[in-house]
Design a protein around this motif. Structure first.
Motif, short mmCIF file in Angstrom:
data_model
loop_
_atom_site.label_atom_id
_atom_site.label_comp_id
_atom_site.label_asym_id
_atom_site.label_seq_id
_atom_site.Cartn_x
_atom_site.Cartn_y
_atom_site.Cartn_z
N ARG A 82 -0.21 -4.27 -44.23
CA ARG A 82 -1.60 -4.49 -44.63
C ARG A 82 -2.41 -4.76 -43.37
O ARG A 82 -2.24 -5.79 -42.69
N ALA A 83 -3.29 -3.84 -43.03
CA ALA A 83 -4.09 -3.97 -41.80
C ALA A 83 -5.25 -3.00 -41.87
O ALA A 83 -5.20 -2.00 -42.60
N VAL A 84 -6.30 -3.26 -41.12
CA VAL A 84 -7.37 -2.27 -40.96
C VAL A 84 -6.93 -1.30 -39.86
O VAL A 84 -6.16 -1.67 -38.96
N PHE A 85 -7.43 -0.08 -39.93
CA PHE A 85 -6.91 0.91 -39.00
C PHE A 85 -7.33 0.65 -37.56
O PHE A 85 -6.77 1.23 -36.63
N ASP A 86 -8.28 -0.23 -37.34
CA ASP A 86 -8.60 -0.64 -35.96
C ASP A 86 -7.39 -1.28 -35.28
O ASP A 86 -7.30 -1.34 -34.07
N GLN A 87 -6.48 -1.80 -36.11
CA GLN A 87 -5.31 -2.52 -35.56
C GLN A 87 -4.10 -1.61 -35.35
O GLN A 87 -2.99 -2.10 -35.15
N VAL A 88 -4.33 -0.30 -35.39
CA VAL A 88 -3.20 0.63 -35.40
C VAL A 88 -2.32 0.49 -34.14
O VAL A 88 -1.08 0.54 -34.24
N ALA A 89 -2.93 0.27 -32.99
CA ALA A 89 -2.13 0.17 -31.76
C ALA A 89 -1.21 -1.05 -31.82
O ALA A 89 -0.02 -0.99 -31.46
N GLU A 90 -1.77 -2.16 -32.33
CA GLU A 90 -1.00 -3.40 -32.46
C GLU A 90 0.15 -3.22 -33.46
O GLU A 90 1.28 -3.67 -33.21
N VAL A 91 -0.14 -2.54 -34.58
CA VAL A 91 0.89 -2.33 -35.60
C VAL A 91 2.02 -1.47 -35.03
O VAL A 91 3.20 -1.78 -35.18
N LEU A 92 1.65 -0.39 -34.32
CA LEU A 92 2.66 0.47 -33.70
C LEU A 92 3.53 -0.33 -32.74
O LEU A 92 4.75 -0.23 -32.73
N MET A 133 -13.24 -3.43 -49.53
CA MET A 133 -11.94 -2.78 -49.43
C MET A 133 -10.86 -3.85 -49.36
O MET A 133 -9.79 -3.73 -49.95
N ASP A 134 -11.15 -4.90 -48.59
CA ASP A 134 -10.21 -6.02 -48.42
C ASP A 134 -10.78 -7.19 -49.19
O ASP A 134 -11.74 -7.84 -48.76
N GLN A 135 -10.18 -7.48 -50.34
CA GLN A 135 -10.74 -8.52 -51.20
C GLN A 135 -10.50 -9.94 -50.70
O GLN A 135 -11.00 -10.89 -51.29
N SER A 136 -9.77 -10.07 -49.59
CA SER A 136 -9.63 -11.42 -49.03
C SER A 136 -10.85 -11.76 -48.16
O SER A 136 -11.04 -12.91 -47.77
N GLN A 137 -11.67 -10.76 -47.85
CA GLN A 137 -12.92 -11.02 -47.14
C GLN A 137 -13.95 -11.56 -48.13
O GLN A 137 -13.88 -11.24 -49.32
N SER A 138 -14.92 -12.35 -47.64
CA SER A 138 -15.85 -12.94 -48.60
C SER A 138 -17.14 -12.11 -48.77
O SER A 138 -17.81 -12.22 -49.78
#
Ligand SMILES: C[S@@+](CC[C@H](N)C(=O)[O-])C[C@H]1O[C@@H](n2cnc3c(N)ncnc32)[C@H](O)[C@@H]1O
Length: 180
Positions: A82-92, A133-138
């Protein structure tokens, strides 16, 4: 238990399979599906390429949960995060990869997001304008439309026009729908 979206076939599936095939023909190639949704593309790509390793991202908790179930039979080749695609480098990086062979971004909303009135994406339901999209955001779309200063018609500032979905709209046009 049946998973919503299990039978969903993405509209451009054949085109995606054709376009990505040359990049995925070796054993052990890594594909990032940056918008996993209900894993329609992911499942078809994993079936088409038995040596493929897939890293799937989605920011929507319901999509991540459904995808984990839908991809369970490929568990040895799949990581769902579970991540936003901006974090793709970190996830990889976290998965031990310095690069990937292909990336798929299927941008937009998913069918389940449109089908559930409380998600506030569909115009066909009279429901609060949520659109997270991310319901944990307010922050909801209703709050943006009701509290942010609106540009005057025809005066979208350059910074606004770069934001996805920015429009010069009369504020009153949205107030009826933007009530909680
Ligand atoms: C059109 S659907 C993808 C459908 C998917 N390709 C399939 O085959 O089922 C788009 C998905 O992108 C996700 N999404 C939207 N913005 C995102 C972001 N910034 N980062 C990660 N996922 C995002 C949504 O939650 C949604 O599940």
């Amino acid at each position: 238990m049946s998973t919503p979206g299990a039978g969903h076939r993405p509209v451009l599936l054949e085109r995606v399979l054709t376009l990505l095939a040359p990049a995925l023909d070796r054993n052990g190639t890594v594909l990032v599906d940056a918008t996993l949704g209900r894993a329609g593309h992911a499942r078809a790509l994993l079936d088409a390429h038995p040596g493929l390793v897939l890293i799937g991202l989605d920011t929507d908790a319901a999509a991540v949960e459904a995808s984990r179930r839908l991809l369970a039979r490929y568990a040895d080749r799949v990581t769902v995060v579970r991540a936003v695609f901006d974090q793709v480098a970190e996830v990889l990086n976290d998965q031990g990869h310095s690069a990937a062979d292909a990336f798929l971004f299927d941008l937009g909303v998913s069918s389940p997001q449109l089908d559930e009135p409380e998600r506030g994406f569909a115009y066909s339901y009279d429901a609060p304008l949520d659109m997270r999209m991310d319901q944990s955001q307010s922050l909801t779309a209703a709050e943006v439309l009701n509290t942010y200063p609106a540009p005057r018609l025809g005066e979208v500032r350059p910074a606004d026009s770069r934001r996805r979905g920015a429009r010069a709209v009369p504020r009153t046009a949205h107030l009826d729908r933007a009530t909680d």
